[in-house]
Design a protein around this motif. Structure first.
Motif, PDB file in Angstrom:
ATOM      1  N   LEU A 149       5.211 115.923  46.437  1.00 10.66           N
ATOM      2  CA  LEU A 149       5.184 117.294  46.974  1.00 10.66           C
ATOM      3  C   LEU A 149       6.123 117.445  48.163  1.00 10.66           C
ATOM      4  N   VAL A 150       6.113 116.457  49.064  1.00 10.35           N
ATOM      5  CA  VAL A 150       6.959 116.530  50.257  1.00 10.35           C
ATOM      6  C   VAL A 150       8.433 116.444  49.861  1.00 10.35           C
ATOM      7  N   GLN A 151       8.764 115.561  48.916  1.00 13.40           N
ATOM      8  CA  GLN A 151      10.157 115.450  48.464  1.00 13.40           C
ATOM      9  C   GLN A 151      10.652 116.776  47.900  1.00 13.40           C
ATOM     10  N   LEU A 152       9.789 117.488  47.176  1.00 14.33           N
ATOM     11  CA  LEU A 152      10.180 118.782  46.626  1.00 14.33           C
ATOM     12  C   LEU A 152      10.306 119.851  47.701  1.00 14.33           C
ATOM     13  N   LEU A 153       9.442 119.795  48.707  1.00 13.47           N
ATOM     14  CA  LEU A 153       9.441 120.839  49.735  1.00 13.47           C
ATOM     15  C   LEU A 153      10.562 120.687  50.756  1.00 13.47           C
ATOM     16  N   VAL A 154      11.097 119.491  50.945  1.00 10.56           N
ATOM     17  CA  VAL A 154      12.199 119.338  51.905  1.00 10.56           C
ATOM     18  C   VAL A 154      13.545 119.701  51.286  1.00 10.56           C
ATOM     19  N   LEU A 155      13.568 119.927  49.968  1.00 13.09           N
ATOM     20  CA  LEU A 155      14.797 120.381  49.313  1.00 13.09           C
ATOM     21  C   LEU A 155      14.919 121.893  49.447  1.00 13.09           C
ATOM     22  N   LYS A 156      16.116 122.342  49.732  1.00 15.99           N
ATOM     23  CA  LYS A 156      16.383 123.776  49.839  1.00 15.99           C
ATOM     24  C   LYS A 156      17.627 124.082  49.018  1.00 15.99           C
ATOM     25  N   GLU A 157      17.545 125.143  48.226  1.00 13.94           N
ATOM     26  CA  GLU A 157      18.690 125.510  47.395  1.00 13.94           C
ATOM     27  C   GLU A 157      19.761 126.174  48.250  1.00 13.94           C
ATOM     28  N   LYS A 158      21.000 125.733  48.059  1.00 14.50           N
ATOM     29  CA  LYS A 158      22.135 126.321  48.778  1.00 14.50           C
ATOM     30  C   LYS A 158      22.546 127.627  48.098  1.00 14.50           C
ATOM     31  N   PRO A 159      23.093 128.563  48.853  1.00  8.85           N
ATOM     32  CA  PRO A 159      23.574 129.803  48.240  1.00  8.85           C
ATOM     33  C   PRO A 159      24.728 129.557  47.257  1.00  8.85           C
ATOM     34  N   THR A 160      25.490 128.499  47.498  1.00 12.78           N
ATOM     35  CA  THR A 160      26.631 128.190  46.634  1.00 12.78           C
ATOM     36  C   THR A 160      26.230 127.375  45.415  1.00 12.78           C
ATOM     37  N   GLY A 161      24.951 127.020  45.315  1.00 13.32           N
ATOM     38  CA  GLY A 161      24.477 126.174  44.218  1.00 13.32           C
ATOM     39  C   GLY A 161      24.217 124.769  44.720  1.00 13.32           C
ATOM     40  N   GLY A 162      23.389 124.048  44.037  1.00 13.15           N
ATOM     41  CA  GLY A 162      23.029 122.713  44.483  1.00 13.15           C
ATOM     42  C   GLY A 162      21.891 122.749  45.482  1.00 13.15           C
ATOM     43  N   TYR A 163      21.583 121.593  46.026  1.00 11.17           N
ATOM     44  CA  TYR A 163      20.472 121.479  46.961  1.00 11.17           C
ATOM     45  C   TYR A 163      20.882 120.684  48.186  1.00 11.17           C
ATOM     46  N   GLU A 164      20.174 120.924  49.272  1.00  9.13           N
ATOM     47  CA  GLU A 164      20.338 120.137  50.485  1.00  9.13           C
ATOM     48  C   GLU A 164      18.961 119.842  51.053  1.00  9.13           C
ATOM     49  N   THR A 165      18.862 118.772  51.820  1.00  6.89           N
ATOM     50  CA  THR A 165      17.583 118.437  52.438  1.00  6.89           C
ATOM     51  C   THR A 165      17.514 119.069  53.822  1.00  6.89           C
ATOM     52  N   ARG A 166      16.295 119.280  54.270  1.00  2.58           N
ATOM     53  CA  ARG A 166      16.065 119.879  55.586  1.00  2.58           C
ATOM     54  C   ARG A 166      14.840 119.237  56.199  1.00  2.58           C
ATOM     55  N   SER A 167      14.740 119.309  57.498  1.00  2.00           N
ATOM     56  CA  SER A 167      13.553 118.838  58.206  1.00  2.00           C
ATOM     57  C   SER A 167      12.590 119.999  58.363  1.00  2.00           C
ATOM     58  N   LEU A 168      11.302 119.703  58.306  1.00  2.33           N
ATOM     59  CA  LEU A 168      10.265 120.722  58.469  1.00  2.33           C
ATOM     60  C   LEU A 168       9.313 120.299  59.571  1.00  2.33           C
ATOM     61  N   SER A 169       8.773 121.266  60.288  1.00  2.00           N
ATOM     62  CA  SER A 169       7.698 120.954  61.224  1.00  2.00           C
ATOM     63  C   SER A 169       6.418 120.762  60.417  1.00  2.00           C
ATOM     64  N   ILE A 170       5.423 120.172  61.022  1.00  2.00           N
ATOM     65  CA  ILE A 170       4.161 119.921  60.321  1.00  2.00           C
ATOM     66  C   ILE A 170       3.509 121.246  59.924  1.00  2.00           C
ATOM     67  N   ASP A 171       3.607 122.264  60.782  1.00  2.00           N
ATOM     68  CA  ASP A 171       3.038 123.577  60.466  1.00  2.00           C
ATOM     69  C   ASP A 171       3.776 124.243  59.311  1.00  2.00           C
ATOM     70  N   GLU A 172       5.105 124.104  59.287  1.00  2.00           N
ATOM     71  CA  GLU A 172       5.879 124.662  58.172  1.00  2.00           C
ATOM     72  C   GLU A 172       5.513 123.980  56.862  1.00  2.00           C
ATOM     73  N   LEU A 173       5.349 122.663  56.903  1.00  3.63           N
ATOM     74  CA  LEU A 173       4.986 121.927  55.694  1.00  3.63           C
ATOM     75  C   LEU A 173       3.607 122.350  55.189  1.00  3.63           C
ATOM     76  N   ILE A 174       2.654 122.484  56.096  1.00  2.12           N
ATOM     77  CA  ILE A 174       1.301 122.894  55.712  1.00  2.12           C
ATOM     78  C   ILE A 174       1.315 124.296  55.100  1.00  2.12           C
ATOM     79  N   SER A 175       2.080 125.217  55.691  1.00  3.18           N
ATOM     80  CA  SER A 175       2.133 126.573  55.129  1.00  3.18           C
ATOM     81  C   SER A 175       2.892 126.602  53.806  1.00  3.18           C
TER      82      SER A 175
END
Length: 121
Positions: A31-57
């Motif tokens: 679940l965490v591996q999927l949630l730290v991925l963010k789709e780029k506007p140009t296509g593809g994916y990039e990873t990002r850091s999340l706060s604990i509150d962002e991850l919980i929400s």
């Protein structure tokens, strides 16, 4: 998916302890591996850091699993025991994230407490 490392439910060992929801290490890691991925506007994916509150929400919004309901409208009239249960849930969640290597406390400041992806994209 009961009583395994990929569990979503933990079965009781006696009548006094009912079945309860529990995230296994493998399931939480996925679940965490999927949630730290963010789709780029140009296509593809990039990873990002999340706060604990962002991850919980994100887990609540995407999968419907409530870990901390303190700021939810449904639990506005929660009693002391329920608020204590939410606090314990968050602490257990942080401990599980520490065990699988996603969460490291840098200090008491909330800004520095981030979920960092293991693999950068």
């Amino acid at each position: 998916m009961k009583n395994s490392s990929s569990m979503l439910l933990a079965d009781s060992r006696s009548r006094r302890h009912p079945r309860r929801g529990a995230l296994g290490s493998k399931l939480l890691e996925t679940l965490v591996q999927l949630l730290v991925l963010k789709e780029k506007p140009t296509g593809g994916y990039e990873t990002r850091s999340l706060s604990i509150d962002e991850l919980i929400s994100e887990i609540r919004d995407r999968y419907g699993l409530i870990i901390n309901g303190v700021n939810e409208k449904r639990f506005v009239n929660a009693d002391v025991e329920m608020n204590e249960a939410f606090r314990k849930n968050v602490e257990a969640f942080k401990d599980k994230l520490r065990q699988i290597g996603f969460y490291t406390d840098m200090s008491d400041a909330c800004i520095l407490q981030k979920i960092r992806p293991r693999y950068k994209m």
